[in-house]
Design a protein around this motif. Sequence first.
Motif, PDB file in Angstrom:
ATOM      1  N   LEU A  80       0.832  -1.214   0.000  1.00 14.58           N
ATOM      2  CA  LEU A  80       0.000   0.000   0.000  1.00 14.58           C
ATOM      3  C   LEU A  80       0.863   1.259   0.000  1.00 14.58           C
ATOM      4  O   LEU A  80       0.514   2.257  -0.638  1.00 14.58           O
ATOM      5  N   PHE A  81       1.969   1.226   0.710  1.00 17.70           N
ATOM      6  CA  PHE A  81       2.906   2.347   0.739  1.00 17.70           C
ATOM      7  C   PHE A  81       3.415   2.646  -0.674  1.00 17.70           C
ATOM      8  O   PHE A  81       3.461   3.795  -1.100  1.00 17.70           O
ATOM      9  N   SER A  84       0.538   4.022  -2.954  1.00 13.26           N
ATOM     10  CA  SER A  84      -0.168   5.189  -2.448  1.00 13.26           C
ATOM     11  C   SER A  84       0.143   6.446  -3.267  1.00 13.26           C
ATOM     12  O   SER A  84       1.291   6.748  -3.563  1.00 13.26           O
ATOM     13  N   LYS A  85      -0.886   7.172  -3.581  1.00  8.97           N
ATOM     14  CA  LYS A  85      -0.746   8.438  -4.315  1.00  8.97           C
ATOM     15  C   LYS A  85      -0.524   9.607  -3.348  1.00  8.97           C
ATOM     16  O   LYS A  85      -0.173  10.691  -3.764  1.00  8.97           O
ATOM     17  N   LYS A  86      -0.746   9.385  -2.053  1.00  5.37           N
ATOM     18  CA  LYS A  86      -0.631  10.471  -1.075  1.00  5.37           C
ATOM     19  C   LYS A  86       0.791  10.669  -0.547  1.00  5.37           C
ATOM     20  O   LYS A  86       1.044  11.588   0.213  1.00  5.37           O
ATOM     21  N   LYS A  92       9.118   7.554  -1.048  1.00  6.04           N
ATOM     22  CA  LYS A  92       9.056   6.116  -1.327  1.00  6.04           C
ATOM     23  C   LYS A  92      10.426   5.589  -1.737  1.00  6.04           C
ATOM     24  O   LYS A  92      10.850   4.529  -1.277  1.00  6.04           O
ATOM     25  N   THR A 125       1.796   5.583   5.654  1.00  6.31           N
ATOM     26  CA  THR A 125       0.760   4.833   4.946  1.00  6.31           C
ATOM     27  C   THR A 125      -0.579   4.897   5.661  1.00  6.31           C
ATOM     28  O   THR A 125      -1.619   5.081   5.026  1.00  6.31           O
ATOM     29  N   LYS A 128      -3.976   9.659   7.466  1.00  2.00           N
ATOM     30  CA  LYS A 128      -4.944  10.149   6.478  1.00  2.00           C
ATOM     31  C   LYS A 128      -4.416  11.362   5.700  1.00  2.00           C
ATOM     32  O   LYS A 128      -4.898  11.677   4.636  1.00  2.00           O
ATOM     33  N   ASN A 130      -2.359  13.847   3.351  1.00  2.00           N
ATOM     34  CA  ASN A 130      -1.774  13.695   2.032  1.00  2.00           C
ATOM     35  C   ASN A 130      -0.377  14.301   2.040  1.00  2.00           C
ATOM     36  O   ASN A 130      -0.216  15.498   2.306  1.00  2.00           O
TER      37      ASN A 130
END
Length: 135
Positions: A80-81, A84-86, A92, A125, A128, A130
Amino acid sequence: SNLTKEVFVNSLKIMFYSIKNKPQGWGLNRYNEAFKNYIKNHTIDKRLVGLNVKDASNNFSKILVEFGVFGIIFYLILFLFIVSKKIKPEVKIFIFPFIITQSIRGAGYFNGGFLLFALLMLILTLNKKNYSNEN
């Protein structure tokens, strides 16, 4: 064959054996008990008996032996990390190699910054907020 490879393969065998026989895991820092149990019930190369008994030679096997199927959750969060787009790509690229490298050949949670980078990844991750360039 190569002794390093044999130690790695042995840790994977112990991991599969542990997930099959004790899917809830052995508990934190109890890989050595899984190792002893495995060699008691299986024949292994005598050269491997005293090698990497506590650290599994890699954190991937160690996590799945000690936490069982719950350890898979850690690697799902890692996935998920990555998708993730956030989270900024630079972040990353900074964190992911540490976790992967330590998962493949790390010698415990407290060596090589594994725990620090794992916690950073989990916080980023599961938060909440962004952290990407797009707000």
